[in-house]
Design an enzyme around this catalytic site. Structure first.
Site, PDB file in Angstrom:
ATOM      1  N   CYS A 119       0.112   5.142   6.843  1.00  0.00           N
ATOM      2  CA  CYS A 119      -0.547   4.976   8.137  1.00  0.00           C
ATOM      3  C   CYS A 119       0.461   4.412   9.149  1.00  0.00           C
ATOM      4  O   CYS A 119       1.046   3.348   8.930  1.00  0.00           O
ATOM      5  CB  CYS A 119      -1.744   4.032   8.015  1.00  0.00           C
ATOM      6  SG  CYS A 119      -2.921   4.521   6.720  1.00  0.00           S
ATOM      7  N   CYS A 158     -19.668   1.265   8.093  1.00  0.00           N
ATOM      8  CA  CYS A 158     -18.850   0.672   9.147  1.00  0.00           C
ATOM      9  C   CYS A 158     -17.639   1.572   9.344  1.00  0.00           C
ATOM     10  O   CYS A 158     -16.770   1.650   8.469  1.00  0.00           O
ATOM     11  CB  CYS A 158     -18.423  -0.734   8.751  1.00  0.00           C
ATOM     12  SG  CYS A 158     -17.330  -1.544   9.945  1.00  0.00           S
ATOM     13  N   CYS A 168       0.212   0.630  10.331  1.00  0.00           N
ATOM     14  CA  CYS A 168      -0.114  -0.439   9.391  1.00  0.00           C
ATOM     15  C   CYS A 168       1.107  -1.157   8.820  1.00  0.00           C
ATOM     16  O   CYS A 168       1.955  -0.532   8.163  1.00  0.00           O
ATOM     17  CB  CYS A 168      -0.953   0.120   8.249  1.00  0.00           C
ATOM     18  SG  CYS A 168      -1.523  -1.185   7.127  1.00  0.00           S
ATOM     19  N   CYS A 202     -15.997  -9.849   5.694  1.00  0.00           N
ATOM     20  CA  CYS A 202     -15.413  -8.591   5.215  1.00  0.00           C
ATOM     21  C   CYS A 202     -14.143  -8.874   4.428  1.00  0.00           C
ATOM     22  O   CYS A 202     -13.287  -9.648   4.867  1.00  0.00           O
ATOM     23  CB  CYS A 202     -15.108  -7.670   6.392  1.00  0.00           C
ATOM     24  SG  CYS A 202     -14.570  -6.014   5.872  1.00  0.00           S
ATOM     25  N   CYS A 256       0.835  -1.202   0.000  1.00  0.00           N
ATOM     26  CA  CYS A 256       0.000   0.000   0.000  1.00  0.00           C
ATOM     27  C   CYS A 256       0.872   1.256   0.000  1.00  0.00           C
ATOM     28  O   CYS A 256       1.846   1.348   0.754  1.00  0.00           O
ATOM     29  CB  CYS A 256      -0.912  -0.002   1.225  1.00  0.00           C
ATOM     30  SG  CYS A 256      -2.060   1.407   1.253  1.00  0.00           S
ATOM     31  N   CYS A 271     -19.093  -7.265   3.499  1.00  0.00           N
ATOM     32  CA  CYS A 271     -18.476  -5.972   3.801  1.00  0.00           C
ATOM     33  C   CYS A 271     -17.160  -5.892   3.038  1.00  0.00           C
ATOM     34  O   CYS A 271     -16.498  -6.909   2.831  1.00  0.00           O
ATOM     35  CB  CYS A 271     -18.237  -5.841   5.302  1.00  0.00           C
ATOM     36  SG  CYS A 271     -17.411  -4.300   5.815  1.00  0.00           S
ATOM     37  N   ARG A 296     -18.162  -3.061  17.610  1.00  0.00           N
ATOM     38  CA  ARG A 296     -17.367  -4.261  17.354  1.00  0.00           C
ATOM     39  C   ARG A 296     -16.021  -4.196  18.071  1.00  0.00           C
ATOM     40  O   ARG A 296     -15.232  -3.286  17.858  1.00  0.00           O
ATOM     41  CB  ARG A 296     -17.145  -4.431  15.847  1.00  0.00           C
ATOM     42  CG  ARG A 296     -18.455  -4.434  15.072  1.00  0.00           C
ATOM     43  CD  ARG A 296     -18.268  -4.814  13.611  1.00  0.00           C
ATOM     44  NE  ARG A 296     -19.505  -4.598  12.865  1.00  0.00           N
ATOM     45  CZ  ARG A 296     -20.520  -5.457  12.828  1.00  0.00           C
ATOM     46  NH1 ARG A 296     -20.442  -6.595  13.485  1.00  0.00           N
ATOM     47  NH2 ARG A 296     -21.614  -5.184  12.132  1.00  0.00           N
TER      48      ARG A 296
END
Length: 333
Positions: free
Chosen positions: A61, A193, A64, A101, A57, A133, A265
């Site tokens: 972040c 979400c 991550c 998901c 990616c 999801c 969640r």
């Protein structure tokens, strides 16, 4: 009783602070009271999260391990083939999950062959009778509409933290980019979400601002994941201490009070939490977990561990008809 806790999207920071700062036992009691008005306190939804495209990616972040710029040992992989995804969805369903998901390590959705393949995955998983999801990064109104037409039930796009602290976590996109994608999701008729991560170095004030921003959505997000940071070596936050579980309880309880109908969640970070801490999160209003031994690329308690947890606490997994969103919304409609 319901009139004492109206559904509101105009919470002030001062009002949320009063809730957040309550003595913990009082806070949990109030959250449990609200929880019982809107949910079965002994039912917990099990969800499964699968990385359909791992690593590489371009985002930065700080938490991550899938960011290409960090040396975390996560290798970039191609999009999973459709039969593999369907098989994983079937396994998830057989293990009691009602939501599946699919996550791809993309900055944003790009039209083309890979997005077309994701559309086919959504259709196939929907055909297995699961809530579908996706979390694919930023997306446009047109892309959100395509996902909706394919049968997507929910789209995950976390705001992560407060707007004020966001720049300390991510520099390759803006907070408003996240909000814009969520607005596109909502406009397409897909359930929202969105939640965040606790333990990234943020303050009490950031928790309050984060909760307020979530509550501004009208209606509230149908799903609010609350993650505890999992420090991963090689990321800028790899040396952070584990968050105090009681802080996580406080955030969950506050979320339950200000967003009564949302599914809250308990997400990443459960592997290092005791079952007593997880039970407190259930008492505070969490009514969903992510099952399986991995969440994207970070470890998670396995099915057997969660089975023992449910048995010890006295809760059971929701069936498809138990899930509030199933009772009020036709999946894929």
């Amino acid at each position: 009783m319901a009139n004492a806790n109206p559904i509101r999207s105009d919470w002030t920071k001062e009002e949320i602070a009063e809730i957040y700062d309550l003595p913990l036992m009082e806070l949990v009691y109030r959250a449990q009271t609200v929880h019982r008005e809107h949910h079965d306190p002994l039912k917990v939804q099990k969800c499964t999260l699968l990385s359909i495209k791992t690593g590489g990616c371009p985002e930065d972040c700080g938490y991550c391990p899938q960011a290409a710029r960090y040396n975390t040992g996560v290798e970039s992989e191609k999009l999973l083939p459709l039969p593999t995804v369907v098989q994983k969805a079937r396994e998830a369903k057989s293990n009691g999950s009602t939501r599946f998901c699919m996550g791809a390590a993309w900055r944003e959705v790009k039209d083309g062959r890979q997005f077309d393949e994701v559309i086919e995955m959504v259709k196939a998983v929907r055909g297995e009778g699961l809530e579908v999801c996706c979390t694919l990064g930023m997306l446009s109104e047109e892309q959100a509409q395509r996902l909706k037409e394919a049968g997507l039930f929910a789209y995950n796009h976390n705001i992560d933290t407060s707007e004020e602290y966001y720049g300390e976590v991510i520099g390759t996109r803006q907070y408003q980019d996240r909000i814009r994608t969520l607005e596109n999701v909502r406009s397409a008729g897909i359930t929202m979400c969105t939640g965040g991560i606790v333990g990234m170095g943020e303050t009490r004030e950031d928790h309050i601002a984060f909760l307020q921003r979530l509550s501004f959505f009208d209606p509230h997000p149908e799903s609010v994941p609350v993650n505890a940071l999992v420090p991963v070596e090689g990321t800028p936050m790899g040396d952070r201490d584990l968050v105090d579980p009681l802080v996580l309880v406080r955030v969950i309880a506050s979320a339950r009070i200000i967003m009564p109908k949302s599914m809250v969640r308990m997400s990443a970070g459960r592997l290092t939490m005791t079952r007593e801490a997880q039970m407190l999160c259930f008492m505070a209003g969490a009514n969903s977990i992510f099952a399986g031994d991995q969440l994207l690329t970070t470890p998670n308690p396995g099915e057997e561990t969660d089975e023992k947890l449910f048995e010890a606490v006295g809760v059971e997994a929701m069936s498809g008809t138990d899930v509030p969103s199933h009772r009020h919304t036709e999946v894929g409609a």
